[in-house]
Enzyme design. Structure first.
Site, PDB file in Angstrom:
ATOM      1  N   ARG A 241       0.662  -1.054  -0.064  1.00 15.90           N
ATOM      2  CA  ARG A 241       0.192  -0.107   0.072  1.00 15.90           C
ATOM      3  C   ARG A 241       0.912   1.308   0.076  1.00 15.90           C
ATOM      4  O   ARG A 241      -0.002   2.531  -0.162  1.00 15.90           O
ATOM      5  CB  ARG A 241      -0.963   0.127   1.103  1.00 15.90           C
ATOM      6  CG  ARG A 241      -1.940  -0.737   0.892  1.00 15.90           C
ATOM      7  CD  ARG A 241      -3.065  -1.005   2.250  1.00 15.90           C
ATOM      8  NE  ARG A 241      -2.616  -1.793   3.288  1.00 15.90           N
ATOM      9  CZ  ARG A 241      -3.140  -1.880   4.368  1.00 15.90           C
ATOM     10  NH1 ARG A 241      -3.918  -0.804   4.762  1.00 15.90           N
ATOM     11  NH2 ARG A 241      -2.681  -2.408   5.324  1.00 15.90           N
TER      12      ARG A 241
ATOM     13  N   GLN B 193      12.827 -14.875   4.928  1.00 13.08           N
ATOM     14  CA  GLN B 193      11.617 -15.709   4.974  1.00 13.08           C
ATOM     15  C   GLN B 193      11.234 -15.602   3.224  1.00 13.08           C
ATOM     16  O   GLN B 193      10.828 -14.582   2.918  1.00 13.08           O
ATOM     17  CB  GLN B 193      10.456 -14.948   5.667  1.00 13.08           C
ATOM     18  CG  GLN B 193       9.141 -15.818   5.905  1.00 13.08           C
ATOM     19  CD  GLN B 193       8.094 -14.986   6.621  1.00 13.08           C
ATOM     20  OE1 GLN B 193       7.990 -14.046   6.646  1.00 13.08           O
ATOM     21  NE2 GLN B 193       7.035 -15.733   7.018  1.00 13.08           N
TER      22      GLN B 193
ATOM     23  N   GLY C  28       9.288  -4.421  12.234  1.00 18.23           N
ATOM     24  CA  GLY C  28      10.052  -3.705  11.754  1.00 18.23           C
ATOM     25  C   GLY C  28       9.244  -2.137  11.338  1.00 18.23           C
ATOM     26  O   GLY C  28      10.178  -1.183  11.040  1.00 18.23           O
TER      27      GLY C  28
ATOM     28  N   ASN D 114      -4.169  -6.487  19.844  1.00 20.55           N
ATOM     29  CA  ASN D 114      -2.778  -7.232  20.102  1.00 20.55           C
ATOM     30  C   ASN D 114      -1.794  -6.141  19.265  1.00 20.55           C
ATOM     31  O   ASN D 114      -2.023  -6.144  17.977  1.00 20.55           O
ATOM     32  CB  ASN D 114      -2.738  -8.595  19.279  1.00 20.55           C
ATOM     33  CG  ASN D 114      -1.436  -9.392  19.203  1.00 20.55           C
ATOM     34  OD1 ASN D 114      -0.461  -8.595  19.783  1.00 20.55           O
ATOM     35  ND2 ASN D 114      -1.406  -9.940  18.024  1.00 20.55           N
TER      36      ASN D 114
ATOM     37  N   TYR E 167      37.523  27.759  -9.365  1.00 14.94           N
ATOM     38  CA  TYR E 167      37.403  26.791 -10.521  1.00 14.94           C
ATOM     39  C   TYR E 167      37.888  27.132 -11.851  1.00 14.94           C
ATOM     40  O   TYR E 167      37.167  28.107 -12.384  1.00 14.94           O
ATOM     41  CB  TYR E 167      35.881  25.942 -10.471  1.00 14.94           C
ATOM     42  CG  TYR E 167      35.747  25.089 -11.219  1.00 14.94           C
ATOM     43  CD1 TYR E 167      36.722  23.743 -11.121  1.00 14.94           C
ATOM     44  CD2 TYR E 167      34.536  24.811 -12.178  1.00 14.94           C
ATOM     45  CE1 TYR E 167      36.426  22.724 -11.976  1.00 14.94           C
ATOM     46  CE2 TYR E 167      34.418  23.696 -12.965  1.00 14.94           C
ATOM     47  CZ  TYR E 167      35.349  22.656 -12.991  1.00 14.94           C
ATOM     48  OH  TYR E 167      34.969  21.581 -13.691  1.00 14.94           O
TER      49      TYR E 167
HETATM   50  C1  UD1 Z   1      -0.844  -9.208  13.148  1.00 14.24           C
HETATM   51  C2  UD1 Z   1      -1.511 -10.113  14.322  1.00 14.24           C
HETATM   52  C3  UD1 Z   1      -2.488  -9.368  14.892  1.00 14.24           C
HETATM   53  C4  UD1 Z   1      -2.137  -7.899  15.368  1.00 14.24           C
HETATM   54  C5  UD1 Z   1      -1.388  -7.144  14.348  1.00 14.24           C
HETATM   55  C6  UD1 Z   1      -0.741  -5.861  14.946  1.00 14.24           C
HETATM   56  C7  UD1 Z   1      -0.982 -12.494  13.682  1.00 14.24           C
HETATM   57  C8  UD1 Z   1      -1.582 -13.548  13.174  1.00 14.24           C
HETATM   58  N1  UD1 Z   1      -1.668 -11.139  13.607  1.00 14.24           N
HETATM   59  O1  UD1 Z   1      -1.838  -9.024  12.089  1.00 14.24           O
HETATM   60  O2  UD1 Z   1      -3.095  -9.948  15.837  1.00 14.24           O
HETATM   61  O3  UD1 Z   1      -3.294  -7.093  15.769  1.00 14.24           O
HETATM   62  O4  UD1 Z   1      -0.223  -7.857  13.818  1.00 14.24           O
HETATM   63  O5  UD1 Z   1      -0.172  -5.191  13.669  1.00 14.24           O
HETATM   64  O6  UD1 Z   1       0.257 -12.487  14.075  1.00 14.24           O
HETATM   65  N2  UD1 Z   1       5.191 -10.386   8.740  1.00 14.24           N
HETATM   66  C9  UD1 Z   1       6.276 -11.122   8.086  1.00 14.24           C
HETATM   67  N3  UD1 Z   1       6.099 -12.595   7.628  1.00 14.24           N
HETATM   68  C10 UD1 Z   1       4.914 -12.770   7.514  1.00 14.24           C
HETATM   69  C11 UD1 Z   1       3.822 -12.180   7.838  1.00 14.24           C
HETATM   70  C12 UD1 Z   1       4.146 -10.943   8.480  1.00 14.24           C
HETATM   71  O7  UD1 Z   1       7.458 -10.779   8.418  1.00 14.24           O
HETATM   72  O8  UD1 Z   1       4.752 -13.815   6.887  1.00 14.24           O
HETATM   73  C13 UD1 Z   1       5.747  -9.208   9.388  1.00 14.24           C
HETATM   74  C14 UD1 Z   1       5.216  -7.916   8.563  1.00 14.24           C
HETATM   75  O9  UD1 Z   1       6.328  -7.444   7.638  1.00 14.24           O
HETATM   76  C15 UD1 Z   1       4.733  -6.900   9.631  1.00 14.24           C
HETATM   77  C16 UD1 Z   1       4.192  -7.734  10.914  1.00 14.24           C
HETATM   78  O10 UD1 Z   1       4.868  -9.273  10.489  1.00 14.24           O
HETATM   79  O11 UD1 Z   1       5.901  -6.499  10.023  1.00 14.24           O
HETATM   80  C17 UD1 Z   1       2.691  -8.041  11.069  1.00 14.24           C
HETATM   81  O12 UD1 Z   1       2.280  -8.304   9.938  1.00 14.24           O
HETATM   82  P1  UD1 Z   1       0.955  -7.940   9.242  1.00 14.24           P
HETATM   83  O13 UD1 Z   1       0.345  -8.748   8.086  1.00 14.24           O
HETATM   84  O14 UD1 Z   1       0.902  -6.635   9.134  1.00 14.24           O
HETATM   85  O15 UD1 Z   1      -0.076  -8.084  10.503  1.00 14.24           O
HETATM   86  P2  UD1 Z   1      -1.428  -9.120  10.605  1.00 14.24           P
HETATM   87  O16 UD1 Z   1      -1.050 -10.680  10.506  1.00 14.24           O
HETATM   88  O17 UD1 Z   1      -2.435  -8.597   9.707  1.00 14.24           O
END
Ligand code: UD1
Ligand code: CA
Length: 514
Positions: free
Chosen positions: A37, A97, A129, A197, A414
């Site tokens: 986004r 990953q 991050g 969370n 210069y």
């Molecule tokens: C996650 C939490 C949710 C919380 C929210 C807060 C889970 C299942 N859900 O939501 O409860 O309220 O964060 O923002 O954990 N990332 C990776 N690899 C992946 C997936 C994510 O590195 O495979 C990293 C993303 O870069 C990001 C963070 O993890 O920094 C959170 O990922 P994002 O997809 O934003 O969070 P949600 O799963 O929607």
């Protein structure tokens, strides 16, 4: 990197200290997600808030709690992210990953990068991050709370007005955390919960390892959810604690440029409030931007339109603005800088700069010195008390103390091939509209006549004159511009002079004027 912690007066908590007998945790920073986004060729994590990348805040917060190991889990645009990490945090490990299969999978990848350790630390802290407002104090509080409660997992939570999209914290009757349910997997009753969370946790490492091994992708997104480890901890008799913070900004991520802007505004507000509490006067918060790495002394005044960036520091009592941008500039006590753009420069105590000055890298202005209006400087040492007040270019120069450079002087550094240095000695004067053709030395106590093109050295006490001698052509206007108002004025003045000569003398009034 302590400058990166915003508004210390708002966040310091004396309970934050970690028991000294405890062993340091490991920290895993999740940073593999896409950031689609943002619509950017640049990784989301490299976009900036208050002059520093999102990722740099995450690493500063993580590093300041003193972990044994920090692992950053990278994936999308990882070349950029890894290159940036090598610059800002060469001590951290990275884990790749390849496919983003969920936060649980990401932490599995992070743990795999620690497989060479003889044993995992007792605790693993997980952060994101892209959550730049999170402070190390909050992380330390979270860790201390986790230890005090002897929890298997402690999750950082906040209550927010609009919890849409977040995982909800479902609590027991006794107030302990039962589990976390993702928005997409939640029913209306759970969606009504406003405690969210943050995604930031402390885990007992044995519980984490075991819990990750049992994850399934049996959910709406078909992902491995880290949050399911909390339910696992409960099911095996562990307790799950929540550390609720009031400052919900510390849990906010950045997903698009609207959020990035809001985050910048809020971070800037906190930085400015912090400096005002530390004794800085700021007239207009909306137009004043101060990076988190800037240092200000008490009794500094920032006027509207001021932007202070990078490693800029401002001494006590200095006044900056209006309309000033300083990047990596050191300003001495009591100096004044008005409508100026300066980079990698030093401005001495009590010096004056501007309005409309441009200081390029390598400018060093001494105490009580002056760089005035429409002056550009580059790689120029201007000693104490020396003045360059008007319309001048000073490139590659050393100007001695109390020297005075006239209006419109050009330091021609210069020749189209090489750049050379011009030296002007102590207490020397360079007349207006002169060109100093480098390399050339005007010694101490010397003068250069106005309008000179100086191509050779001028010795101590000498006057250098290098220009055409003046020649007047009598009667030129009457001959060549006959019939003009100028010719008429000339004729009138000539007649008056002739009349004065032929006896009558000037009137009393005219004599006085002369
Ligand atoms: C996650 C939490 C949710 C919380 C929210 C807060 C889970 C299942 N859900 O939501 O409860 O309220 O964060 O923002 O954990 N990332 C990776 N690899 C992946 C997936 C994510 O590195 O495979 C990293 C993303 O870069 C990001 C963070 O993890 O920094 C959170 O990922 P994002 O997809 O934003 O969070 P949600 O799963 O929607
Ligand atoms: Ca997110």
């Amino acid at each position: 990197m302590s400058g990166l912690t915003p508004d210390p007066s708002e966040s310091v908590d004396s309970d934050a200290s970690i028991p000294t007998d405890a062993t340091p945790p490991a920290v895993i920073v999740l940073a593999a997600g896409g950031g689609t986004r943002m619509k950017s060729a640049r990784s989301k994590l490299l976009h900036e808030v208050a002059g520093h990348t999102l990722l740099s805040y995450a690493l500063a917060a993580a590093t300041e709690i003193g972990p044994d190991e920090v692992v950053v889990v990278v994936g999308h645009q990882r070349d950029q992210v890894q290159a940036h990490l090598a610059e800002i945090a060469p001590h951290v490990r990275t884990a790749v990953q390849e496919q983003q299969l969920g936060t649980g999978h990401a932490v599995q990848c992070g743990l795999a990068a620690l497989a060479d350790l003889p044993a995992l630390p007792n605790e693993v802290v997980v952060t994101y991050g892209d959550v730049p407002m999170l402070t190390s104090e909050t992380l330390a509080d979270l860790l201390a709370d986790h230890r005090a409660q002897r929890a298997a997992v402690t999750v950082l939570t906040a209550v927010v007005a609009d919890p849409t999209g977040y995982g909800r914290v479902v609590r027991d009757a006794d107030g302990r955390v039962a589990r976390i349910v993702e928005h997409r997997d939640a029913d209306d009753e759970i969606r009504a919960i406003t405690e969210i969370n943050s995604g930031i946790y402390v885990f007992d490492s044995a519980v984490l390892s075991a819990g990750l091994g049992r994850l399934t992708s049996d959910n709406d997104q078909g992902e491995l959810y880290l949050t399911d480890v909390l339910g696992y901890a409960r099911s095996t008799g562990g307790s799950v604690a929540a550390h609720l913070i009031e400052d919900a900004w510390q849990t906010e991520g950045v997903n698009d440029r609207v959020q990035l802007s809001a985050m910048n505004t809020e971070m800037n507000r906190r930085i400015l409030h912090g400096w005002m509490r530390a004794g800085v006067t700021i007239l207009d918060l909306a137009s004043t931007w101060v990076h988190s790495s800037v240092d200000l002394a008490p009794d500094v005044t920032l006027l509207p339109g001021t932007s202070l960036e990078g490693a800029t520091s401002i001494g006590a009592g200095a006044t900056i603005g209006p309309e000033v941008t300083l990047k990596d500039v050191e300003v001495g006590e009591g100096a004044t800088v008005i409508r100026t753009h300066a980079e990698l420069s030093v401005i001495g105590a009590g010096a004056e700069v501007g309005p409309y000055a441009r200081l390029r890298p390598g400018t060093r202005l001494g105490g009580q010195g002056k760089i005035g209006t429409f002056v550009e400087t580059k790689n120029a040492r201007i000693a104490d008390g020396a003045k360059v007040p008007h319309q001048t270019y000073v490139g590659d120069a050393e100007i001695g103390r109390d020297a005075n450079i006239g209006a419109g002087v050009i330091f021609a550094n210069y020749d189209g091939v090489t750049k050379s240095t011009t030296v002007v000695g102590d207490y020397s004067f360079v007349g207006s509209n002169s060109v100093l053709n480098a390399p050339v030395t005007i010694d101490s106590g010397a003068y250069v006549a106005a309008g000179s093109v100086i191509t050779g050295d001028v010795g101590p006490g000498d006057l250098g004159v290098a220009r055409g001698r003046q020649r007047n052509v009598p009667g030129w206007v009457l001959r060549k511009r006959a019939g003009t108002k100028t010719a008429a004025a000339a004729q009138k003045a000539l007649d008056a002079a002739a009349a004065a000569e032929s006896g009558g003398g000037p009137t009393g009034e005219e004599a006085e004027r002369r």
